[in-house]
Design a protein around this motif. Structure first.
Motif, short mmCIF file in Angstrom:
data_model
loop_
_atom_site.label_atom_id
_atom_site.label_comp_id
_atom_site.label_asym_id
_atom_site.label_seq_id
_atom_site.Cartn_x
_atom_site.Cartn_y
_atom_site.Cartn_z
N LYS A 84 0.81 -1.06 -0.44
CA LYS A 84 -0.18 0.12 -0.09
C LYS A 84 0.63 1.08 0.06
O LYS A 84 0.24 2.58 -0.39
CB LYS A 84 -1.31 0.01 1.37
CG LYS A 84 -2.45 0.22 1.13
CD LYS A 84 -3.23 0.43 2.44
CE LYS A 84 -4.55 0.13 1.78
NZ LYS A 84 -5.18 0.26 3.74
N THR A 85 1.71 1.41 1.16
CA THR A 85 2.75 2.27 1.21
C THR A 85 3.74 2.44 -0.53
O THR A 85 3.55 3.38 -1.05
CB THR A 85 4.10 2.73 2.19
OG1 THR A 85 2.87 2.35 3.42
CG2 THR A 85 5.31 3.87 2.66
N ILE A 86 4.28 1.63 -0.22
CA ILE A 86 4.41 1.69 -1.92
C ILE A 86 3.92 1.53 -3.35
O ILE A 86 4.96 2.92 -3.94
CB ILE A 86 5.44 -0.01 -2.44
CG1 ILE A 86 6.91 0.21 -1.54
CG2 ILE A 86 5.93 -0.14 -4.00
CD1 ILE A 86 7.00 -1.59 -0.76
N MET A 87 3.22 1.33 -3.54
CA MET A 87 2.16 1.57 -5.06
C MET A 87 2.01 2.87 -4.87
O MET A 87 1.68 4.17 -5.51
CB MET A 87 0.81 0.79 -5.09
CG MET A 87 1.04 -0.73 -5.42
SD MET A 87 2.01 -0.74 -6.65
CE MET A 87 1.14 -0.74 -8.55
N GLY A 96 -0.15 -7.76 1.36
CA GLY A 96 1.34 -6.37 2.05
C GLY A 96 0.20 -5.43 1.64
O GLY A 96 0.52 -4.27 1.68
N GLY A 97 -1.48 -5.69 1.15
CA GLY A 97 -2.28 -4.78 0.91
C GLY A 97 -3.01 -4.97 0.13
O GLY A 97 -3.99 -3.44 -0.32
N LEU A 98 -2.53 -4.87 -1.28
CA LEU A 98 -2.80 -4.66 -2.19
C LEU A 98 -4.46 -5.28 -2.35
O LEU A 98 -4.90 -4.55 -3.41
CB LEU A 98 -1.53 -5.72 -3.40
CG LEU A 98 -0.39 -4.75 -4.13
CD1 LEU A 98 -0.05 -6.06 -4.76
CD2 LEU A 98 -0.66 -3.93 -3.88
N ALA A 143 12.54 -1.14 2.75
CA ALA A 143 11.34 -1.49 1.82
C ALA A 143 10.58 -0.87 3.07
O ALA A 143 10.82 -1.98 4.07
CB ALA A 143 11.21 -2.25 0.68
N PRO A 144 9.67 -0.53 2.51
CA PRO A 144 8.46 -0.48 4.44
C PRO A 144 8.08 -2.19 4.49
O PRO A 144 8.24 -2.50 3.15
CB PRO A 144 8.11 0.61 4.17
CG PRO A 144 8.01 0.71 2.90
CD PRO A 144 9.07 0.23 1.81
N THR A 145 7.91 -2.48 5.56
CA THR A 145 7.22 -4.00 5.89
C THR A 145 6.21 -3.17 6.63
O THR A 145 5.79 -2.44 7.50
CB THR A 145 8.15 -5.02 6.25
OG1 THR A 145 8.42 -4.26 7.48
CG2 THR A 145 9.00 -4.91 5.46
#
Length: 190
Positions: free
Chosen positions: A99-102, A177-179, A141-143
């Motif tokens: 979610k954060t990465i996207m 991861g929240g996708l 990278a955030p986890t």
């Protein structure tokens, strides 16, 4: 002589019980097997444990993305409960915070789109894929860690399998991861 016969019968019953009980895969072993297959991104093995879990994932970009994401998974199998031919298993999953990465990628893409207005040579898809791989492979990278309940049922042959996706949305969301919840936000907007 009677004691010897009785001992042989008890040993034979124990051996038969042991033989038949070893062949059954438990709900916990099913979830553990699936999680191990995910970390290795072994589609064939994943489908053995979760037959409906990967039907929509058929592009090379998805394979690359899932390979990077799944190799970072850490998990713990928790308690389970069996009720007839259904079961639940609690699992704690730590994976990339997609979610954060996207969100970061979308923000960056919007900035790039404005700076490349009228520039036909800018390939936004290639840029997005490169940025995604870069952010997912970053050391920092955030986890995110989530707890989820995995729903299982017995298949036609009596083996435990993970129930279909509609019964495991929280599990899939934790695994990715929240996708899944992020795509749900886009569904609400569009």
């Amino acid at each position: 002589m009677k004691n010897r016969i009785l001992s042989l019968i008890v040993c034979a019953l124990f051996a038969v019980t042991l033989l038949f009980s070893c062949g059954e895969r438990t709900p916990e072993a099913t979830v553990d097997g699936y999680m191990k297959a995910c970390v290795e991104f072994n589609r064939e093995k994943m489908n053995e444990f979760f037959p409906t879990g990967a039907e929509d994932q058929d592009t090379q970009v998805d394979d690359d993305t899932y390979t990077i994401m799944f190799k970072r998974i850490k998990y713990t199998i928790g308690t389970s409960e069996i009720t007839g031919d259904t079961a639940t298993v609690n699992v704690t999953i730590t994976t990339l915070d997609m979610k954060t990465i996207m969100g970061e990628i979308i923000s960056d893409l919007i900035g790039q789109a404005f700076s490349h207005i009228g520039d036909d040579s800018f390939d936004s898809d290639a840029y997005a894929n490169e940025l995604l791989a870069e952010k997912m492979n970053a050391e920092d990278a955030p986890t995110v860690t989530n707890e989820a309940v995995v729903n299982l049922n017995k298949d036609g042959s009596g083996k435990w399998i993970i129930s279909d996706e509609s019964q495991n949305t929280d599990f899939i969301d934790a695994l990715t991861g929240g996708l899944m919840s992020m795509s749900g936000m886009f569904d609400e907007i569009g």
